[in-house]
Design a protein around this motif. Structure first.
Motif, PDB file in Angstrom:
ATOM      1  N   THR A  45       0.716  -1.184  -0.139  1.00  0.00           N
ATOM      2  CA  THR A  45      -0.130   0.143   0.048  1.00  0.00           C
ATOM      3  C   THR A  45       0.639   1.204  -0.062  1.00  0.00           C
ATOM      4  O   THR A  45       1.868   1.381   0.835  1.00  0.00           O
ATOM      5  CB  THR A  45      -0.729  -0.054   1.051  1.00  0.00           C
ATOM      6  N   GLU A 157     -15.932  -4.158  -8.603  1.00  0.00           N
ATOM      7  CA  GLU A 157     -14.939  -3.331  -8.316  1.00  0.00           C
ATOM      8  C   GLU A 157     -15.511  -1.826  -7.646  1.00  0.00           C
ATOM      9  O   GLU A 157     -14.851  -1.278  -6.921  1.00  0.00           O
ATOM     10  CB  GLU A 157     -14.198  -2.928  -9.692  1.00  0.00           C
ATOM     11  N   VAL A 160     -15.504  -2.685  -4.116  1.00  0.00           N
ATOM     12  CA  VAL A 160     -13.968  -2.361  -3.334  1.00  0.00           C
ATOM     13  C   VAL A 160     -13.603  -1.139  -3.454  1.00  0.00           C
ATOM     14  O   VAL A 160     -13.042  -0.717  -2.444  1.00  0.00           O
ATOM     15  CB  VAL A 160     -13.074  -3.306  -4.403  1.00  0.00           C
ATOM     16  N   LEU A 161     -14.003  -0.072  -4.463  1.00  0.00           N
ATOM     17  CA  LEU A 161     -13.656   1.023  -4.365  1.00  0.00           C
ATOM     18  C   LEU A 161     -14.433   1.695  -3.183  1.00  0.00           C
ATOM     19  O   LEU A 161     -13.753   2.668  -2.623  1.00  0.00           O
ATOM     20  CB  LEU A 161     -13.893   1.847  -5.651  1.00  0.00           C
ATOM     21  N   THR A 164     -12.577   1.026  -0.048  1.00  0.00           N
ATOM     22  CA  THR A 164     -11.386   1.612   0.094  1.00  0.00           C
ATOM     23  C   THR A 164     -11.517   3.064   0.352  1.00  0.00           C
ATOM     24  O   THR A 164     -10.624   3.454   1.179  1.00  0.00           O
ATOM     25  CB  THR A 164     -10.808   1.417  -1.241  1.00  0.00           C
ATOM     26  N   TYR A 170      -7.443  -3.909   2.138  1.00  0.00           N
ATOM     27  CA  TYR A 170      -7.841  -4.912   1.318  1.00  0.00           C
ATOM     28  C   TYR A 170      -8.050  -6.306   1.989  1.00  0.00           C
ATOM     29  O   TYR A 170      -8.981  -7.188   1.595  1.00  0.00           O
ATOM     30  CB  TYR A 170      -6.937  -5.237   0.158  1.00  0.00           C
ATOM     31  N   ASP A 185      -6.996  -7.538  -3.883  1.00  0.00           N
ATOM     32  CA  ASP A 185      -5.719  -6.823  -4.577  1.00  0.00           C
ATOM     33  C   ASP A 185      -5.740  -6.553  -6.206  1.00  0.00           C
ATOM     34  O   ASP A 185      -5.536  -5.514  -6.574  1.00  0.00           O
ATOM     35  CB  ASP A 185      -4.861  -7.466  -4.048  1.00  0.00           C
ATOM     36  N   LEU A 188      -8.293  -3.875  -6.849  1.00  0.00           N
ATOM     37  CA  LEU A 188      -7.670  -2.531  -6.635  1.00  0.00           C
ATOM     38  C   LEU A 188      -7.009  -2.268  -7.916  1.00  0.00           C
ATOM     39  O   LEU A 188      -6.670  -0.876  -8.505  1.00  0.00           O
ATOM     40  CB  LEU A 188      -6.965  -2.526  -5.265  1.00  0.00           C
ATOM     41  N   GLN A 189      -6.067  -3.179  -8.412  1.00  0.00           N
ATOM     42  CA  GLN A 189      -4.960  -2.847  -9.487  1.00  0.00           C
ATOM     43  C   GLN A 189      -5.855  -2.776 -10.745  1.00  0.00           C
ATOM     44  O   GLN A 189      -5.322  -1.569 -11.447  1.00  0.00           O
ATOM     45  CB  GLN A 189      -4.068  -3.927  -9.603  1.00  0.00           C
ATOM     46  N   LYS A 192      -7.481   0.939 -10.483  1.00  0.00           N
ATOM     47  CA  LYS A 192      -6.301   2.064 -10.576  1.00  0.00           C
ATOM     48  C   LYS A 192      -5.932   2.145 -12.307  1.00  0.00           C
ATOM     49  O   LYS A 192      -5.875   3.359 -12.644  1.00  0.00           O
ATOM     50  CB  LYS A 192      -4.860   1.579  -9.738  1.00  0.00           C
TER      51      LYS A 192
END
Length: 196
Positions: A45, A157, A160-161, A164, A170, A185, A188-189, A192
């Motif tokens: 992170t 997603e 998860v966002l 976050t 995570y 994880d 998150l990738q 991004k």
């Protein structure tokens, strides 16, 4: 260095302790690919893959320094253990809340990545005296960005966002969503990548 290739790691450690300091460099180069392989499977992170590789190399150095043949384990397995421990310690440290400001800060004086290269401090200063028309345009831009996020992200997603943005890491998200931490994880990738 070619004279080292035919020797076992344990023999090399003995040579190092007898005064051959070039052995350290040889072992660091020899095991760098192991460090890279392990770093690819992890996420740190607030940092990138190079930071994890650096942590792994620290673990490798500790293995070279601390290996004891009388413990009846091979150097390879001891090095692997030291690399893993160093990387996991770095990951745990990066997830602590006390590091959040350092890991997520945005410089007020660094130029933005948009078409215009303007420091954020100037943008914020200009917003303080903005007129209602500018405020309305900014709101429209934010709403357009939200719609773009809605179109590009999958339901998972988006969840998860949202978690976050609430400040969860995570592993906490994985527990709530009943998923594996690695899948969170990966999500998150992807987020991004899509938001860039």
């Amino acid at each position: 260095m070619n004279s080292y290739e035919n020797k076992s790691d344990e023999d090399l450690i003995r040579m190092m302790r007898d005064g051959d300091k070039k052995v350290v460099d040889y072992l660091m180069v020899k095991y760098k690919n192991l460090v890279r392989k392990k770093a690819k499977a992890l996420f740190l992170t607030g940092a990138d893959n190079d930071d994890l590789i650096q942590e792994g190399m620290i673990g490798l150095f500790k293995a070279v320094r601390d290996y004891q043949e009388e413990k009846e384990t091979t150097f390879y397995h001891f090095a692997e253990l030291c690399i893993n421990r160093q990387m996991y310690t770095a990951m745990e440290a990066s997830l602590r809340k006390k590091h959040v400001p350092l890991n997520t800060y945005i410089s007020l004086y660094e130029e933005s990545e948009g078409d215009e290269k303007v420091p954020l401090a100037e943008v914020l200063q200009s917003l303080s005296g903005s007129n209602p028309e500018d405020v309305l345009i900014d709101r429209e831009n934010v709403e357009a960005f939200r719609k773009k996020i809605d179109q590009q992200l999958s339901d998972m997603e988006k969840q998860v966002l949202a978690f976050t943005l609430q400040g969860m890491d995570y592993q906490q998200i994985a527990q709530i969503m009943e998923k594996q931490p690695k899948s969170i994880d990966n999500a998150l990738q992807r987020i991004k990548g899509k938001l860039k």
